[in-house]
Design a protein around this motif. Structure first.
Motif, PDB file in Angstrom:
ATOM      1  N   PHE A 349      -7.919 -15.040  11.669  1.00  0.00           N
ATOM      2  CA  PHE A 349      -8.034 -16.265  10.874  1.00  0.00           C
ATOM      3  C   PHE A 349      -8.150 -17.465  11.805  1.00  0.00           C
ATOM      4  O   PHE A 349      -7.638 -17.465  12.914  1.00  0.00           O
ATOM      5  CB  PHE A 349      -6.781 -16.432  10.006  1.00  0.00           C
ATOM      6  CG  PHE A 349      -6.973 -16.049   8.573  1.00  0.00           C
ATOM      7  CD1 PHE A 349      -8.046 -15.259   8.187  1.00  0.00           C
ATOM      8  CD2 PHE A 349      -6.088 -16.484   7.602  1.00  0.00           C
ATOM      9  CE1 PHE A 349      -8.218 -14.900   6.863  1.00  0.00           C
ATOM     10  CE2 PHE A 349      -6.247 -16.127   6.275  1.00  0.00           C
ATOM     11  CZ  PHE A 349      -7.309 -15.334   5.904  1.00  0.00           C
ATOM     12  N   LYS A 350      -8.819 -18.503  11.280  1.00  0.00           N
ATOM     13  CA  LYS A 350      -8.933 -19.708  12.081  1.00  0.00           C
ATOM     14  C   LYS A 350      -7.589 -20.441  12.133  1.00  0.00           C
ATOM     15  O   LYS A 350      -6.724 -20.211  11.298  1.00  0.00           O
ATOM     16  CB  LYS A 350      -9.992 -20.624  11.456  1.00  0.00           C
ATOM     17  CG  LYS A 350     -11.388 -20.161  11.791  1.00  0.00           C
ATOM     18  CD  LYS A 350     -12.411 -20.744  10.864  1.00  0.00           C
ATOM     19  CE  LYS A 350     -12.878 -19.700   9.920  1.00  0.00           C
ATOM     20  NZ  LYS A 350     -13.636 -20.083   8.808  1.00  0.00           N
ATOM     21  N   HIS A 360      -0.390 -22.776   1.285  1.00  0.00           N
ATOM     22  CA  HIS A 360      -1.769 -22.905   0.799  1.00  0.00           C
ATOM     23  C   HIS A 360      -1.837 -23.029  -0.713  1.00  0.00           C
ATOM     24  O   HIS A 360      -2.792 -23.556  -1.246  1.00  0.00           O
ATOM     25  CB  HIS A 360      -2.584 -21.693   1.262  1.00  0.00           C
ATOM     26  CG  HIS A 360      -1.999 -20.388   0.821  1.00  0.00           C
ATOM     27  ND1 HIS A 360      -1.041 -19.738   1.551  1.00  0.00           N
ATOM     28  CD2 HIS A 360      -2.208 -19.633  -0.277  1.00  0.00           C
ATOM     29  CE1 HIS A 360      -0.697 -18.629   0.910  1.00  0.00           C
ATOM     30  NE2 HIS A 360      -1.387 -18.544  -0.193  1.00  0.00           N
ATOM     31  N   ILE A 370      -7.515 -23.161  -6.569  1.00  0.00           N
ATOM     32  CA  ILE A 370      -8.764 -23.374  -5.835  1.00  0.00           C
ATOM     33  C   ILE A 370      -8.483 -24.220  -4.605  1.00  0.00           C
ATOM     34  O   ILE A 370      -7.843 -25.279  -4.686  1.00  0.00           O
ATOM     35  CB  ILE A 370      -9.825 -24.029  -6.742  1.00  0.00           C
ATOM     36  CG1 ILE A 370     -10.239 -23.015  -7.811  1.00  0.00           C
ATOM     37  CG2 ILE A 370     -11.044 -24.460  -5.923  1.00  0.00           C
ATOM     38  CD1 ILE A 370     -11.020 -23.600  -8.932  1.00  0.00           C
ATOM     39  N   LEU A 371      -8.917 -23.739  -3.462  1.00  0.00           N
ATOM     40  CA  LEU A 371      -8.618 -24.415  -2.199  1.00  0.00           C
ATOM     41  C   LEU A 371      -9.377 -25.724  -2.079  1.00  0.00           C
ATOM     42  O   LEU A 371     -10.534 -25.826  -2.481  1.00  0.00           O
ATOM     43  CB  LEU A 371      -8.982 -23.499  -1.021  1.00  0.00           C
ATOM     44  CG  LEU A 371      -8.159 -22.226  -0.869  1.00  0.00           C
ATOM     45  CD1 LEU A 371      -8.818 -21.317   0.141  1.00  0.00           C
ATOM     46  CD2 LEU A 371      -6.738 -22.541  -0.457  1.00  0.00           C
ATOM     47  N   ASN A 373     -10.792 -27.803   0.643  1.00  0.00           N
ATOM     48  CA  ASN A 373     -11.074 -27.765   2.077  1.00  0.00           C
ATOM     49  C   ASN A 373     -10.906 -29.111   2.758  1.00  0.00           C
ATOM     50  O   ASN A 373     -10.485 -29.184   3.905  1.00  0.00           O
ATOM     51  CB  ASN A 373     -12.484 -27.237   2.314  1.00  0.00           C
ATOM     52  CG  ASN A 373     -12.509 -25.730   2.267  1.00  0.00           C
ATOM     53  OD1 ASN A 373     -11.584 -25.090   2.748  1.00  0.00           O
ATOM     54  ND2 ASN A 373     -13.526 -25.170   1.663  1.00  0.00           N
ATOM     55  N   TYR A 395     -11.196 -24.890  13.683  1.00  0.00           N
ATOM     56  CA  TYR A 395     -12.149 -23.845  13.319  1.00  0.00           C
ATOM     57  C   TYR A 395     -12.244 -22.735  14.368  1.00  0.00           C
ATOM     58  O   TYR A 395     -13.112 -21.886  14.299  1.00  0.00           O
ATOM     59  CB  TYR A 395     -13.528 -24.449  13.039  1.00  0.00           C
ATOM     60  CG  TYR A 395     -13.567 -25.088  11.671  1.00  0.00           C
ATOM     61  CD1 TYR A 395     -13.902 -24.329  10.561  1.00  0.00           C
ATOM     62  CD2 TYR A 395     -13.217 -26.417  11.494  1.00  0.00           C
ATOM     63  CE1 TYR A 395     -13.902 -24.880   9.304  1.00  0.00           C
ATOM     64  CE2 TYR A 395     -13.213 -26.986  10.226  1.00  0.00           C
ATOM     65  CZ  TYR A 395     -13.562 -26.215   9.134  1.00  0.00           C
ATOM     66  OH  TYR A 395     -13.555 -26.752   7.885  1.00  0.00           O
TER      67      TYR A 395
ATOM     68  N   GLU B  11     -20.026 -19.542   5.879  1.00  0.00           N
ATOM     69  CA  GLU B  11     -18.782 -20.267   5.665  1.00  0.00           C
ATOM     70  C   GLU B  11     -17.899 -20.078   6.879  1.00  0.00           C
ATOM     71  O   GLU B  11     -16.707 -19.979   6.768  1.00  0.00           O
ATOM     72  CB  GLU B  11     -18.040 -19.675   4.471  1.00  0.00           C
ATOM     73  CG  GLU B  11     -18.015 -20.483   3.196  1.00  0.00           C
ATOM     74  CD  GLU B  11     -17.698 -21.933   3.337  1.00  0.00           C
ATOM     75  OE1 GLU B  11     -16.542 -22.254   3.648  1.00  0.00           O
ATOM     76  OE2 GLU B  11     -18.581 -22.767   3.132  1.00  0.00           O
ATOM     77  N   ARG B  12     -18.445 -19.899   8.025  1.00  0.00           N
ATOM     78  CA  ARG B  12     -17.600 -19.488   9.145  1.00  0.00           C
ATOM     79  C   ARG B  12     -17.571 -20.499  10.271  1.00  0.00           C
ATOM     80  O   ARG B  12     -16.729 -20.446  11.120  1.00  0.00           O
ATOM     81  CB  ARG B  12     -18.079 -18.171   9.725  1.00  0.00           C
ATOM     82  CG  ARG B  12     -17.956 -17.100   8.727  1.00  0.00           C
ATOM     83  CD  ARG B  12     -18.425 -15.813   9.263  1.00  0.00           C
ATOM     84  NE  ARG B  12     -18.281 -14.874   8.188  1.00  0.00           N
ATOM     85  CZ  ARG B  12     -18.226 -13.587   8.315  1.00  0.00           C
ATOM     86  NH1 ARG B  12     -18.344 -13.059   9.482  1.00  0.00           N
ATOM     87  NH2 ARG B  12     -18.076 -12.827   7.287  1.00  0.00           N
ATOM     88  N   LYS B  13     -18.549 -21.370  10.296  1.00  0.00           N
ATOM     89  CA  LYS B  13     -18.615 -22.359  11.370  1.00  0.00           C
ATOM     90  C   LYS B  13     -18.416 -21.710  12.719  1.00  0.00           C
ATOM     91  O   LYS B  13     -17.625 -22.123  13.543  1.00  0.00           O
ATOM     92  CB  LYS B  13     -17.594 -23.479  11.151  1.00  0.00           C
ATOM     93  CG  LYS B  13     -17.795 -24.186   9.835  1.00  0.00           C
ATOM     94  CD  LYS B  13     -17.215 -25.575   9.823  1.00  0.00           C
ATOM     95  CE  LYS B  13     -17.465 -26.225   8.467  1.00  0.00           C
ATOM     96  NZ  LYS B  13     -16.808 -27.475   8.266  1.00  0.00           N
ATOM     97  N   GLU B  14     -19.074 -20.597  12.926  1.00  0.00           N
ATOM     98  CA  GLU B  14     -18.989 -19.924  14.211  1.00  0.00           C
ATOM     99  C   GLU B  14     -20.264 -20.189  14.979  1.00  0.00           C
ATOM    100  O   GLU B  14     -21.303 -20.456  14.404  1.00  0.00           O
ATOM    101  CB  GLU B  14     -18.840 -18.413  14.013  1.00  0.00           C
ATOM    102  CG  GLU B  14     -17.419 -18.007  13.760  1.00  0.00           C
ATOM    103  CD  GLU B  14     -17.328 -16.553  13.365  1.00  0.00           C
ATOM    104  OE1 GLU B  14     -18.221 -15.796  13.744  1.00  0.00           O
ATOM    105  OE2 GLU B  14     -16.366 -16.217  12.675  1.00  0.00           O
ATOM    106  N   LYS B 231     -12.902 -19.414  -1.905  1.00  0.00           N
ATOM    107  CA  LYS B 231     -12.565 -20.738  -2.418  1.00  0.00           C
ATOM    108  C   LYS B 231     -11.197 -20.808  -3.078  1.00  0.00           C
ATOM    109  O   LYS B 231     -10.775 -21.871  -3.486  1.00  0.00           O
ATOM    110  CB  LYS B 231     -13.636 -21.182  -3.429  1.00  0.00           C
ATOM    111  CG  LYS B 231     -15.023 -21.336  -2.842  1.00  0.00           C
ATOM    112  CD  LYS B 231     -15.090 -22.545  -1.933  1.00  0.00           C
ATOM    113  CE  LYS B 231     -16.326 -22.499  -1.080  1.00  0.00           C
ATOM    114  NZ  LYS B 231     -16.310 -23.505  -0.024  1.00  0.00           N
ATOM    115  N   PHE B 236      -7.817 -16.277  -0.225  1.00  0.00           N
ATOM    116  CA  PHE B 236      -7.173 -16.603   1.054  1.00  0.00           C
ATOM    117  C   PHE B 236      -6.112 -15.565   1.379  1.00  0.00           C
ATOM    118  O   PHE B 236      -6.048 -15.032   2.489  1.00  0.00           O
ATOM    119  CB  PHE B 236      -6.543 -17.997   0.921  1.00  0.00           C
ATOM    120  CG  PHE B 236      -5.851 -18.481   2.156  1.00  0.00           C
ATOM    121  CD1 PHE B 236      -6.566 -19.132   3.142  1.00  0.00           C
ATOM    122  CD2 PHE B 236      -4.493 -18.306   2.322  1.00  0.00           C
ATOM    123  CE1 PHE B 236      -5.926 -19.596   4.285  1.00  0.00           C
ATOM    124  CE2 PHE B 236      -3.852 -18.764   3.449  1.00  0.00           C
ATOM    125  CZ  PHE B 236      -4.570 -19.407   4.435  1.00  0.00           C
TER     126      PHE B 236
END
Lengths: 507, 381
Positions: A349-350, A360, A370-371, A373, A395, B11-14, B231, B236
């Motif tokens: 995980f980031k 969370h 719902i997250l 961001n 990230y 969705e990973r910003k890698e 989302k 998560f």
């Protein structure tokens, strides 16, 4: 005679200059320590010497000859051996089988186990490393496993032994044993390179010490000419304050207590016997003890991973009937673990996900499941800066951070959660001085904020310096309760070994 | 376009996020090449075989494209269902191979509510809604049993799902279809269960074909699962569980995730999706439950999920790929190749996907040498 020399080694990783023009010279028959913070480039340098990494430029000389070490086979041929942090042993194999693996004595085409056992016996006698050659490795303690690793490289004829943070996994007694071993090897004319960030140990064992910081060698000093303090300063680049100023905070209500707690561990042995204590708000209660005397059982019982066979756990005044991490946390517990990789972080995980984990499902991080961001990013950016996580980029995956920064991510999460009680289980294990200082600062701040802190630690100096009250665990029992101002390290040491008992002081 | 791609899948910003697409694509290409070597080694023409295969698969325009394309989507929707069912369980760290049983449970439930008298007179929309809800409930229950046993009793979900597959199989084909639910054989029309009422048939979306709304429902499910995974707090938590499913990893539990509750929920969802796929075969293709069902979709779902990297949108494409291979299968017989040949390709793709770490490593090496060559070239200029 010069055993090993590296000249102008440069190693670049994407984004990092791990070794920046490093030159060192190591004499035959000495114990040479390399110290530095996590990520200072010590391990990288050793992996280059052992052939696991190829340097971008620079030269390596082994016993005076310039060598090109392409892989670990080359290194072994040049009589260089390395004991890694993570042991590379096969648990189901016996000691002998592990030691001879890859270079087995043979009778025709058949593996000659009898001769292998004899060889291992001879080897262990020659170097004074006691071992039972026919015992299975899975039954051995970590300290003995390390001894097997050392024997393994000695059998390959290693003259230069590299030990990468060998004491990180050892108990104090095992460390003592290791140091005896290292001194014996030194008498035998072996050259030992000892990588560590524990300065106390380095001062005890090393003949010379090289300090690395940010990929560069800051200096090489002879042990008699230096002190722990000076080394720490060289490592971090500034004065380090590990002595915590005594802060007195008014003790408040009980925030956490256990009474009559008796716990069986996973092996079915009673690991904790009838333990009772309270933690008040505004105090740090230190639990001292040699590892394996009930610390793990205590932590696991508090988390609900082990079901106590007797006794009760209270958060505040409330008795916890169903103990799960979730229930404990919702009642106001935060938890810093010594096992960052397994317990503290979801490694793939980031950082941002790890920071909000556990909260969370609360506003503003999520709304009706719902997250959000944007709110998460704002919060995480703030927290990473506040806790000085480097790099402060949410990230990046947690596994890509260094140990100290991983711990800071955990601290950022646990401190930002609403809590009244902090369970800190060996919070500085494996951390360098800089990060340790940071953790101490956080713990004292917690106290100032009137939280109750239960500090479990194997480092006596840490317990003495931080705690308001010290409980000593021995054989799963609390054998003493003392105030740091009224005791000495020697007295606690005796209690830790079960040689002395002291009644509880009146509250 | 790139932005959309990025947001939908990654969705990973890698830095190397596109690797996650390139690796499966490379695996597929290698599998096709190896498959060609197989054909060539038996003395047949690999180019002809692939031409026939892809022409009939519905992936490329050609003669009878409309019919092959729609047939392809029809079977793809089934693979997507079982693939998603496996994937969502896998994302939470569960290895559920129960899609097979849940699929058949869905199929028989759809058959029952499709022909049962009190419902048969309802308007299509209401009738279908009731059927699909009951199907998801039944399949969900089938998955929930495994989830419950895992969460409360610690029984390995692999074993339980395998056993539930057999229970479903024998219960349905050994008893229901030939017993209480058997059609009146004296009418002599069909065997198996009676036909579902016309109001229970999935509406056709393209005239003169069998293509029904099943594929649209499946796309909607994909979007829902993607939303759920990335989302919501639910997603998560289950992603965290999946990452810490290895023995000894306790981080998600220590951080206060109620793992047992989530395991049960995930298995419920997984079962519901697989059952939905099963209902499509009854309501859109067979219109009754045959005495011996054409099965295997549940196990193919594992391959679909693997190729799709357990990503909802990845499964959309892998489902279509497997659907296409199956649709084009019969055509390769013209080149004197057995129609089971596409299954070999399927197997090869899975094998190379399993080697993805190696492929990833090789691709990275390729990219890196290219990059360094470029920068060095830049320096000399």
């Amino acid at each position: 005679m010069e055993a090993l020399a590296v000249k102008n080694i440069v190693k670049k990783f994407p984004n990092v200059l791990a070794n920046d023009n490093v030159s060192l010279s190591i004499e035959k028959g000495e114990i040479f320590a390399i110290v530095g913070e996590n990520g200072a480039g010590k391990s990288t340098l050793m992996k280059i010497v052992y052939g696991l990494y190829t340097p971008n430029s620079g030269e390596i000389f082994v016993f005076g000859n310039k060598e090109d070490i392409k892989n670990s086979h080359d290194a072994i041929k040049l009589k260089i051996g390395m004991v890694h942090q993570e042991f590379m042993l096969i648990p189901r194999f016996t000691v002998t089988e592990n030691i001879v693996l890859g270079d087995e004595p043979k009778k025709g085409v058949v593996f000659d186990y009898k001769r292998a056992v004899l060889e291992v016996k001879e080897l262990s006698e020659k170097f004074g490393l006691k071992i039972n050659p026919t015992e299975k490795v899975e039954n051995l303690s970590v300290g003995i496993q390390q001894r097997v690793e050392i024997l393994k490289i000695l059998r390959r004829g290693a003259e230069i032994l590299i030990l990468d943070e060998p004491t990180a996994v050892l108990t104090p007694q095992e460390t003592e044993e290791l140091f005896k071993t290292l001194n014996a090897l030194k008498q035998n004319g072996k050259t030992i390179i000892f990588i560590s960030h524990k300065l106390g140990e380095v001062m005890e064992i090393a003949d010379r010490v090289a300090v690395m910081r940010r990929g560069k060698v800051q200096g090489v000093v002879n042990k008699p000419d230096t002190s722990e303090k000076e080394l720490a300063k060289m490592m971090v680049g500034r004065d380090v304050v590990l002595e915590v100023p005594q802060v007195k905070v008014e003790k408040g209500k009980v925030v956490f207590s256990v009474s009559g707690l008796t716990v069986k561990n996973t092996r079915g042995i009673i690991g904790l016997k009838n333990v009772s204590f309270e933690v008040y708000s505004g105090e740090i209660v230190g639990i001292a003890g040699v590892e394996g005397n009930g610390q793990a059982e205590l932590v696991n019982a508090i988390l609900g991973f082990l079901k106590p066979i007797n006794g009760k756990i209270y958060m505040g005044m409330e008795e916890m009937k169903f103990i799960t991490p979730y229930n404990m946390r919702t009642r106001g517990m935060s938890y810093i673990t010594e096992d960052r990789k397994r317990r503290g972080l979801v490694l793939p995980f980031k950082a941002r996900e790890n920071v909000i984990m556990g909260q969370h499902s609360l506003y503003p991080f999520s709304n009706k499941g719902i997250l959000n961001n944007q709110a998460i990013d704002e919060f995480v950016t703030k927290k990473l800066e506040e806790f000085d996580v480097r790099p402060p980029n949410g990230y990046i995956k947690a596994e890509s951070f260094s140990g100290g920064n991983q711990q800071k991510i955990i601290l950022a999460r646990e401190m930002s959660m609403k809590h009244s009680f902090l369970l800190a289980s060996q919070p500085t294990r494996g951390l360098d001085v800089g990060a340790t200082e940071f953790v101490y600062k956080i713990l004292v701040e917690e106290k100032k904020k009137s939280k109750g802190v239960l500090l479990i630690s194997l480092e006596l100096s840490e317990i003495m310096g931080l705690s308001d009250r010290i409980l000593v665990l021995y054989g799963g029992e609390i054998v003493g309760e003392v105030m740091p101002s009224e005791t000495t390290e020697e007295e606690i040491g005796l209690m830790m070994l079960g040689l002395k008992r002291k009644e509880r002081v009146e509250q | 376009m790139k932005e959309l791609f990025y947001r939908l899948f990654v969705e990973r910003k890698e830095k190397y996020w596109w690797m996650n697409l390139l690796v499966p694509v490379t695996s597929i290409v290698i599998a096709l090449i190896v498959g060609a070597i197989f054909i060539w080694s038996t003395g047949r023409d690999p180019f002809l075989a692939y031409k026939l295969l892809f022409n009939a698969s519905g992936l490329v325009p050609g003669p009878y494209w409309k019919s092959s394309f729609t047939e392809m989507l029809l079977s793809s929707s089934l693979f997507i269902a079982t693939g998603l069912a496996f994937a969502i369980a896998a994302r939470s760290g569960l290895f559920s191979i129960g899609a097979e049983g849940q699929f058949t449970v869905g199929a028989i439930t759809a058959a029952y509510f499709g022909y049962a008298k009190p419902f048969a007179a309802l308007p299509t929309i209401i009738h279908l809604t009731i059927i699909l809800l009951m199907v998801m409930l039944a399949g969900g229950l089938w998955g929930f049993v495994a989830g419950y046993l895992r969460a409360k009793k610690g029984i390995n979900e692999v074993i339980v799902t395998i056993m539930l597959n057999w229970i479903a199989f024998h219960l349905i084909e050994g008893w229901l279809v030939t017993g209480p639910m058997a059609a009146d054989v004296s009418t002599g029309v069909i065997s198996g269960t009676p036909s579902v009422s016309p109001t229970a048939r999935l509406p056709i979306i393209l005239h003169n074909t069998r293509l029904n709304i099943g594929i649209l429902i499946m796309i909607a499910v994909i979007i829902i699962i993607w939303f759920l995974l990335y989302k919501t707090t639910f997603g998560f938590e289950i992603r965290a569980m999946g990452h810490t499913a290895v023995w000894g990893m306790e981080a998600s539990r220590v951080q206060g995730i109620n793992i047992n509750k989530r395991i049960m929920q995930v298995m419920l969802i997984s079962g519901a999706i697989a059952a939905l796929g099963g209902s499509f075969i009854t309501l859109g293709i067979n219109f009754h439950y045959p005495p011996v069902a054409d099965s295997g979709y549940g196990f193919d779902g594992i391959a679909v999920a693997l190729i799709g990297q357990n990503e909802p949108f990845g499964i959309l494409f892998s489902g279509i790929l497997i659907g296409a291979l199956r649709t084009g299968a019969t055509a390769v017989q013209i080149a004197h190749i057995p129609k089971t040949f596409p299954s070999i390709i399927e197997g090869l793709i899975v094998a190379f996907i399993a080697l993805q770490e190696l492929i990833r490593y090789l691709l990275f090496k390729l990219v890196k040498t290219k990059r360094t060559a470029q920068t060095e070239g830049g320096l000399t200029q």
